[in-house]
Design an enzyme around this catalytic site. Structure first.
Site, mmCIF file in Angstrom:
data_model
loop_
_atom_site.group_PDB
_atom_site.id
_atom_site.type_symbol
_atom_site.label_atom_id
_atom_site.label_comp_id
_atom_site.label_asym_id
_atom_site.label_seq_id
_atom_site.Cartn_x
_atom_site.Cartn_y
_atom_site.Cartn_z
ATOM 1 N N ASP A 1 -6.750 1.445 1.014
ATOM 2 C CA ASP A 1 -6.554 1.756 2.274
ATOM 3 C C ASP A 1 -7.700 1.310 2.973
ATOM 4 O OD1 ASP A 1 -8.550 3.625 1.865
ATOM 5 O OD2 ASP A 1 -7.234 5.444 3.015
ATOM 6 N N LYS B 1 0.808 -1.135 -0.200
ATOM 7 C CA LYS B 1 -0.013 0.064 -0.039
ATOM 8 C C LYS B 1 0.753 1.311 0.044
ATOM 9 C CE LYS B 1 -1.840 2.939 2.793
ATOM 10 N NZ LYS B 1 -2.246 3.321 4.047
#
Ligand code: SF4
Length: 206
Positions: A139, A121
């Protein structure tokens, strides 16, 4: 409405709500963004933005960062939480950038994810927001919205990333990921949500 049409429709609403979404974490270059993203793990962007000016005043390059003591970094970033782990990662990744990448942040997932404290991420955020290379960082907000909108089963973030990448055009990924984050914060919190007041689900689910 099939998923593709729903994604298009959601995109049009997001465009009207957030026509020019800005990167939420303050930074001045790829390195300062990378550090801010590492700090943002389990911490709000607002808190990170309060802390980074102090840190970057002392060290805004890998060379300056490794001159600081890990304890010194830890003290500054303490309000962001997980400070011992984050401080070690920040120091070590700065050292790795100097040793392996001439002090520059690399532009590939493989090299980014090999850095301490940098997962998929974080690498995606840097690729998207620093280098403008199409990526779709997932997220917790995006994961939740994708599930609630029926765009992905929400099994895991890997699946959500795959589903959203197939539903939104590649040249829109960077903009859409930012728009969903802003939307989720404003309308789609994890606990409470009012479908009647919501600009998306009030139309989508009926
Ligand atoms: S009603 Fe709004 S807040 Fe609730 S899931 Fe739908 S988009 Fe999110």
């Amino acid at each position: 409405m099939n998923k593709k049409k729903r994604a298009e429709w959601i995109s049009s609403i997001l465009d009207s709500l957030y026509p020019h979404p800005k990167v939420p974490l303050h930074h001045k270059d790829p390195y300062t963004l990378l550090i801010a993203v590492v700090l943002s793990a389990r911490c709000t962007d607002a808190k990170v933005n309060q802390i980074t000016p102090h840190l970057f005043k002392l060290a805004d390059t890998p060379q300056k960062m490794v001159r600081l003591d890990v304890k010194e970094i830890q003290e500054i970033i303490r309000p962001c939480g997980l400070s011992p782990t984050k401080a070690r990662a920040i120091w070590q990744l700065s050292q790795d950038l100097i040793e392996k990448h001439h002090g520059e942040v690399p532009r590939s997932f493989e090299e980014l994810e090999a850095l301490p404290g940098v997962g998929h991420k974080t690498a995606s955020v840097v690729m998207a927001q620093a280098f403008h290379i199409p990526s779709f960082p997932i997220d917790t907000h995006i994961h939740r919205c994708a599930k609630r909108w029926g765009l992905s089963p929400g099994k895991n973030v890997k699946q959500t990333e795959k589903d959203l990448k197939s539903l939104f055009p590649k040249d829109q990924w960077i903009k859409v990921h930012l728009q969903i984050i802003y939307f989720a914060r404003e309308y789609c919190p994890a606990r409470v949500h009012d479908k009647k007041k919501c600009p998306i689900c009030s139309n989508l689910i009926g």
